[in-house]
Design a protein around this motif. Structure first.
Motif, PDB file in Angstrom:
ATOM      1  N   THR A  41       0.841  -1.210   0.000  1.00 53.97           N
ATOM      2  CA  THR A  41       0.000   0.000   0.000  1.00 53.97           C
ATOM      3  C   THR A  41       0.878   1.264   0.000  1.00 53.97           C
ATOM      4  OG1 THR A  41      -0.132   0.099   2.401  1.00 53.97           O
ATOM      5  CG2 THR A  41      -1.809  -1.239   1.270  1.00 53.97           C
ATOM      6  N   GLY A  42       0.249   2.398   0.166  1.00 51.01           N
ATOM      7  CA  GLY A  42       0.971   3.674   0.125  1.00 51.01           C
ATOM      8  C   GLY A  42       2.164   3.733   1.062  1.00 51.01           C
ATOM      9  N   SER A  43       2.017   3.173   2.245  1.00 51.31           N
ATOM     10  CA  SER A  43       3.139   3.203   3.204  1.00 51.31           C
ATOM     11  C   SER A  43       4.329   2.405   2.683  1.00 51.31           C
ATOM     12  CB  SER A  43       2.699   2.637   4.549  1.00 51.31           C
ATOM     13  OG  SER A  43       1.551   3.307   5.000  1.00 51.31           O
ATOM     14  N   MET A  46       6.083   4.734   0.493  1.00 55.01           N
ATOM     15  CA  MET A  46       6.851   5.675   1.329  1.00 55.01           C
ATOM     16  C   MET A  46       8.160   5.017   1.777  1.00 55.01           C
ATOM     17  SD  MET A  46       5.631   7.357   4.999  1.00 55.01           S
ATOM     18  CE  MET A  46       4.149   8.174   4.510  1.00 55.01           C
ATOM     19  N   PHE A  68       0.758  12.168   8.240  1.00 55.12           N
ATOM     20  CA  PHE A  68       1.575  11.408   7.294  1.00 55.12           C
ATOM     21  C   PHE A  68       2.986  11.965   7.162  1.00 55.12           C
ATOM     22  CE2 PHE A  68      -2.737  10.048   6.355  1.00 55.12           C
ATOM     23  CZ  PHE A  68      -2.564   8.680   6.487  1.00 55.12           C
ATOM     24  N   ARG A  71       4.774  10.244   9.812  1.00 53.41           N
ATOM     25  CA  ARG A  71       5.139   8.864   9.453  1.00 53.41           C
ATOM     26  C   ARG A  71       6.438   8.857   8.649  1.00 53.41           C
ATOM     27  NH1 ARG A  71       0.629   4.756   7.220  1.00 53.41           N
ATOM     28  NH2 ARG A  71      -0.078   5.180   9.319  1.00 53.41           N
ATOM     29  N   VAL A 114       4.727  16.069   2.231  1.00 52.12           N
ATOM     30  CA  VAL A 114       3.455  15.508   1.778  1.00 52.12           C
ATOM     31  C   VAL A 114       2.732  16.567   0.945  1.00 52.12           C
ATOM     32  CG1 VAL A 114       1.206  14.628   2.523  1.00 52.12           C
ATOM     33  CG2 VAL A 114       3.280  13.978   3.781  1.00 52.12           C
ATOM     34  N   ALA A 116      -0.618  16.260  -0.353  1.00 50.41           N
ATOM     35  CA  ALA A 116      -2.000  16.375   0.114  1.00 50.41           C
ATOM     36  C   ALA A 116      -2.075  15.668   1.462  1.00 50.41           C
ATOM     37  CB  ALA A 116      -2.959  15.735  -0.885  1.00 50.41           C
ATOM     38  N   THR A 118      -3.764  14.127   4.198  1.00 49.90           N
ATOM     39  CA  THR A 118      -5.081  13.534   4.390  1.00 49.90           C
ATOM     40  C   THR A 118      -5.604  13.705   5.820  1.00 49.90           C
ATOM     41  OG1 THR A 118      -4.108  11.890   2.940  1.00 49.90           O
ATOM     42  CG2 THR A 118      -6.356  11.490   3.622  1.00 49.90           C
ATOM     43  N   ASP A 143       5.178  12.936  -1.244  1.00 52.92           N
ATOM     44  CA  ASP A 143       4.070  11.999  -1.009  1.00 52.92           C
ATOM     45  C   ASP A 143       2.864  12.484  -1.812  1.00 52.92           C
ATOM     46  OD1 ASP A 143       1.510  11.202   0.157  1.00 52.92           O
ATOM     47  OD2 ASP A 143       2.620  10.363   1.841  1.00 52.92           O
ATOM     48  N   VAL A 145       0.138  10.379  -2.246  1.00 53.57           N
ATOM     49  CA  VAL A 145      -0.820   9.289  -2.027  1.00 53.57           C
ATOM     50  C   VAL A 145      -2.254   9.766  -2.246  1.00 53.57           C
ATOM     51  CG1 VAL A 145      -1.756   7.639  -0.363  1.00 53.57           C
ATOM     52  CG2 VAL A 145       0.706   7.975  -0.502  1.00 53.57           C
ATOM     53  N   THR A 146      -2.588  10.919  -1.672  1.00 50.26           N
ATOM     54  CA  THR A 146      -3.967  11.384  -1.792  1.00 50.26           C
ATOM     55  C   THR A 146      -4.174  12.337  -2.967  1.00 50.26           C
ATOM     56  OG1 THR A 146      -4.655  10.960   0.471  1.00 50.26           O
ATOM     57  CG2 THR A 146      -5.679  12.833  -0.565  1.00 50.26           C
ATOM     58  N   ALA A 166      -0.594   5.685  -4.058  1.00 53.29           N
ATOM     59  CA  ALA A 166      -1.295   4.450  -3.702  1.00 53.29           C
ATOM     60  C   ALA A 166      -2.457   4.296  -4.666  1.00 53.29           C
ATOM     61  CB  ALA A 166      -1.805   4.523  -2.257  1.00 53.29           C
ATOM     62  N   GLN A 168      -5.595   3.195  -3.898  1.00 55.22           N
ATOM     63  CA  GLN A 168      -6.967   3.215  -3.370  1.00 55.22           C
ATOM     64  C   GLN A 168      -7.536   4.591  -3.076  1.00 55.22           C
ATOM     65  OE1 GLN A 168      -4.303   2.623  -1.542  1.00 55.22           O
ATOM     66  NE2 GLN A 168      -4.597   3.012   0.623  1.00 55.22           N
ATOM     67  N   LYS A 169      -6.784   5.637  -3.357  1.00 59.42           N
ATOM     68  CA  LYS A 169      -7.360   6.957  -3.081  1.00 59.42           C
ATOM     69  C   LYS A 169      -7.909   7.514  -4.393  1.00 59.42           C
ATOM     70  CE  LYS A 169      -5.326   6.961   1.373  1.00 59.42           C
ATOM     71  NZ  LYS A 169      -4.288   7.385   2.293  1.00 59.42           N
TER      72      LYS A 169
END
Ligand code: PLP
Length: 371
Positions: A41-43, A46, A68, A71, A114, A116, A118, A143, A145-146, A166, A168-169
């Protein structure tokens, strides 16, 4: 995804992989050769970007404006970097000049930020920060991801060296893959490492033997996820990437205007930093945060996000990403939330909320806001 899986080295699958790599380059707006989806996944994306670029003792500057960003800092720390964290209040974006000043002052090897966030609903302007990082000979990791697939992400135009996302966003596929892209500047860093990447699984130069031209076994690709990503990329191209950005922008704007007109307060006060794909609103005083979310889910099949970290219990997060970014969902969210809040004893003006959203759609009538 429900296709029968085929072999990960089947010639037909190699064609699918080529289509995915090309589609990802168009989506990231990049010509980077090293562009492929990480299995995870996105992580995982990362971790892959950071693990490949960081060596022991490297100075890494992480801009943290939410969950994030934190993270990223934690991962960089575990990877043995000397981490410098520059923080911004949650709900606000970094001023590019201040960010550049921090880059100048600390002179890091890597800058991580990052796009966006989230957790807060902030869209961070990154073009000037990326330019500044390059001027100071730092590698910039972004990042997305979003943001990818929902708002403009222009990797080459902005001069971003490495980015991960990722599926799934806003890309609109199930979770399980993390598209990544590395510019030649980043690839040079990978090739001149003193010691190999600490992660064998994420070692981009090893994975490249599979996703690149050699097609040699490294690990088994999650075949059906790659099918799903290819289909998501085709749907994006069918809609048109720019049309998709506009759909997300207008639906996000309509939701934000509607919630405000209802009498609620948005966390992000500056409209230009509001992220259209994730809208954050303050939980009104005296309202039970968890009960409202549970009622939205049980009574309207509408799931919204809770606050994270310091914003736990203080905000609600409304995602309008990919397929869910549609006019009908904006009206559903406003009316369902309004109905529940009234029932919970918080007076809110649902009529004005709906009218304000409608006004946004009326003044952008040319934009396709449903799929
Ligand atoms: C969701 C998210 C991640 C983590 O992605 P997972 O798919 O949950 O591993 C990283 N960064 C941002 C900005 C995110 O929104």
């Amino acid at each position: 995804m429900v296709h029968q899986p085929i072999g990960h080295l089947d010639p037909d699958f190699l064609t699918v992989m080529d289509e995915v790599r090309e589609g990802l380059r168009r989506l990231f707006r990049t010509r980077n050769g090293l562009t492929f989806p990480i299995s995870g996944t996105g992580s995982a994306g990362m971790e892959a970007c950071l693990a490949n670029l960081i060596e022991d003792g490297d100075k890494v500057l992480v801009f943290v404006e939410g969950y994030f960003g934190n993270r990223m800092a934690q991962m960089a720390e575990r990877l043995g970097a000397e981490v410098i964290v520059v923080e911004q209040e949650w709900g606000k974006a970094f001023d590019p000049d201040d960010a550049c000043e921090a880059i100048r002052k600390h002179n890091p090897k890597i800058v991580a930020i990052v796009h966006a966030e989230t957790s807060t609903g902030v869209l961070q302007p990154v073009e000037e920060i990326a330019k500044c990082a390059r001027e100071h000979d730092a590698i910039i990791v972004l990042d997305t991801v979003t943001s990818l697939g929902g708002v403009p992400v222009l990797i080459d135009e902005w001069g971003v060296d490495a980015s991960y996302s990722a599926t799934q966003k806003c890309v609109g596929a199930p979770p399980g893959l993390a598209p990544v892209t590395f510019h030649d500047r980043a690839v040079k860093v990978l090739k001149s490492r003193k010691r190999p990447c600490r992660s064998w699984y994420f070692d981009a130069l090893l994975v490249k033997t599979y996703w690149g031209e050699d097609r040699a076994y490294h690990h088994t690709a999650p075949i059906n996820m790659v099918f799903a990503l290819r289909e998501a990329l085709r749907l994006i191209e069918e809609e048109g990437l720019e049309n998709r950005w506009e759909r997300h922008r207008i639906n996000g704007l309509a939701l934000a205007k509607g919630l405000e007109a209802m009498g609620l307060t948005l966390l992000v006060t500056e409209p230009e930093h509001r992220l259209p794909v994730l809208t954050t609103v303050l939980v009104p005083d005296g309202v039970d945060d968890a009960r409202v979310r549970t009622r939205l889910l049980n009574e309207f099949h509408l799931e919204i996000g809770a606050g994270l970290g310091p914003l736990k219990g203080r905000i609600w997060r409304f995602g309008l990403m990919g397929y869910s970014s549609q006019k009908r969902n904006v009206f559903l969210a406003i009316s369902a939330l309004g109905a529940i809040l009234r029932d919970e004893g918080f007076p809110c003006d649902v009529e004005s909320g709906l009218a304000a959203a409608q006004e946004v759609y009326r003044s952008h009538a040319a934009v396709a806001v449903e799929v």
